[in-house]
Design a protein around this motif. Structure first.
Motif, PDB file in Angstrom:
ATOM      1  N   HIS A 139      -2.624   6.176  -0.199  1.00 49.94           N
ATOM      2  CA  HIS A 139      -1.186   6.127   0.009  1.00 49.94           C
ATOM      3  C   HIS A 139      -0.493   7.197  -0.833  1.00 49.94           C
ATOM      4  CE1 HIS A 139      -1.044   2.396   2.394  1.00 49.94           C
ATOM      5  NE2 HIS A 139      -2.148   2.108   1.742  1.00 49.94           N
ATOM      6  N   ALA A 173       4.457  -0.670  -0.301  1.00 41.24           N
ATOM      7  CA  ALA A 173       3.628  -0.641  -1.506  1.00 41.24           C
ATOM      8  C   ALA A 173       4.205  -1.548  -2.579  1.00 41.24           C
ATOM      9  CB  ALA A 173       3.512   0.793  -2.029  1.00 41.24           C
ATOM     10  N   ILE A 182      -1.321   3.609  -6.835  1.00 39.01           N
ATOM     11  CA  ILE A 182      -0.249   3.361  -5.877  1.00 39.01           C
ATOM     12  C   ILE A 182       1.109   3.443  -6.567  1.00 39.01           C
ATOM     13  CG2 ILE A 182       0.792   1.664  -4.331  1.00 39.01           C
ATOM     14  CD1 ILE A 182      -1.679   3.014  -3.215  1.00 39.01           C
ATOM     15  N   THR A 228       3.895   6.070  -5.573  1.00 32.62           N
ATOM     16  CA  THR A 228       5.196   5.569  -5.143  1.00 32.62           C
ATOM     17  C   THR A 228       6.317   6.216  -5.935  1.00 32.62           C
ATOM     18  OG1 THR A 228       4.200   3.444  -4.528  1.00 32.62           O
ATOM     19  CG2 THR A 228       6.583   3.480  -4.809  1.00 32.62           C
TER      20      THR A 228
END
Length: 250
Positions: free
Chosen positions: A32, A160, A237, A241
Motif C-alpha cells: 500500500h 488503511a 502502512i 499513509t
C-alpha cells in the motif's frame, strides 16, 4: 509519439502509463502506498479528472489479482459496516466532483489523515488493546473512503486507518481491503461512464494494454509482503499513509 486507440502519447507518457500499472499491481497485493504514487503520475500525463476514469479499469483489473490471492482472509463484518457508508461517499463525490477544488480537498484530507494517524500512533503506544469499534468510526472513514475514491482514487489512506485501527493482521488487512475496493470500484463505473464521461471504449482498450504490467506488479507485491512481519507491516502502512497525506497536501 505513439497513437493508441485515439490517444496520442509521447514516449514519456507511455512509460508513465506502464509504470502506473506496475505500481497499482503492487498496491493491490499489499504494498500500500504505491497507489498513492500512481495517482499523481497518471494525472500529470492525462489530467486530473480524465486520469481518474482512465485509472479505474486498471484498478479493477488489479483488484482481481488481489482478491484471487487473498480472498480467504477477508473480515466480512468490517466490510458490511463500511459498504453502506462508502456508497454514500461515492454518491457525494459524484455530486460535487465537478465543483470541488482539488487543492482544497487534498489539504483537508491530508490534515484529517495526519490527525487520525496521531490518534492511531497514540493507541499503539499507550493502549494497544483499545479498538475503536464504534458505528460512528466506521461511518466517518466509510464515507471518507467512498468520497475520496470517487473524486481521486485516493481511498487507500482512509481504509488503511480503519483496518489498522481494527488491529487486523497482515493477510486479513490485505484481503479485507481487496474485497472492499473490488466492490466499490465496480460500483463507481456507471458514474464515470454516464455522469462524468471519463470512461469510453477507447480508454478501456488503452487500459488493457497495461494488463501485463499490472500482473508483474501483483506478483512483485506478493513476494515483497511475504518477507514483512505483521508488526513491521503496521508501521510500513502508517509511514506510507503519512506520505500519502503529504502528497495530497503538496
Amino acid at each position: 509519439m505513439v497513437s493508441l486507440f485515439s490517444y496520442d502519447l509521447t514516449y514519456l507518457s507511455l512509460g508513465t502509463f506502464m509504470l502506473t500499472g506496475l505500481l497499482i499491481g503492487m498496491a493491490k497485493t499489499g504494498v500500500h502506498g504505491m497507489g498513492m504514487i500512481a495517482v499523481p503520475l497518471l494525472a500529470a500525463s492525462f489530467g486530473g479528472k480524465d486520469s481518474s476514469g482512465l485509472m479505474l479499469p486498471m484498478l479493477i483489473m488489479a483488484d482481481i489479482f488481489g482478491v484471487s490471492y487473498y480472498h480467504r482472509h477477508a473480515e466480512w463484518k468490517h466490510l458490511l459496516r463500511l459498504f453502506p457508508w462508502a456508497i454514500v461517499g461515492v454518491l457525494l463525490g459524484t455530486w460535487i466532483g465537478n465543483e470541488i477544488d482539488d487543492q482544497v480537498f487534498r489539504t483537508i484530507m491530508g490534515v484529517i489523515i495526519f490527525l487520525s494517524l496521531g490518534i492511531m500512533i497514540w493507541l499503539e503506544k499507550v493502549n494497544k488493546d483499545k479498538i475503536p469499534d464504534y458505528w460512528w468510526f466506521a461511518m466517518i472513514l466509510g464515507v471518507a473512503a467512498g468520497f475520496t475514491t470517487m473524486v481521486g482514487n485516493l481511498a487507500g489512506s482512509a481504509m488503511a486507518l480503519y483496518l489498522l485501527s481494527m488491529r487486523l493482521p497482515k493477510n486479513e488487512f490485505i484481503g479485507t481491503a481487496a474485497w472492499f475496493f473490488m466492490a466499490i470500484n465496480w460500483f463507481k463505473v456507471p458514474f464515470h461512464i454516464w455522469s462524468w464521461h471519463t470512461i469510453s471504449l477507447n480508454s478501456i482498450l488503452l487500459d488493457l494494454t497495461v494488463l501485463p504490467m499490472i500482473a508483474i506488479g501483483a506478483y512483485l507485491g506478493i513476494k515483497v509482503i511475504k518477507k514483512v512481519s505483521d508488526q513491521n507491516f503496521r508501521w510500513f502502512i502508517m509511514i506510507m499513509t503519512a506520505l500519502a497525506a503529504v502528497f495530497m497536501v503538496f
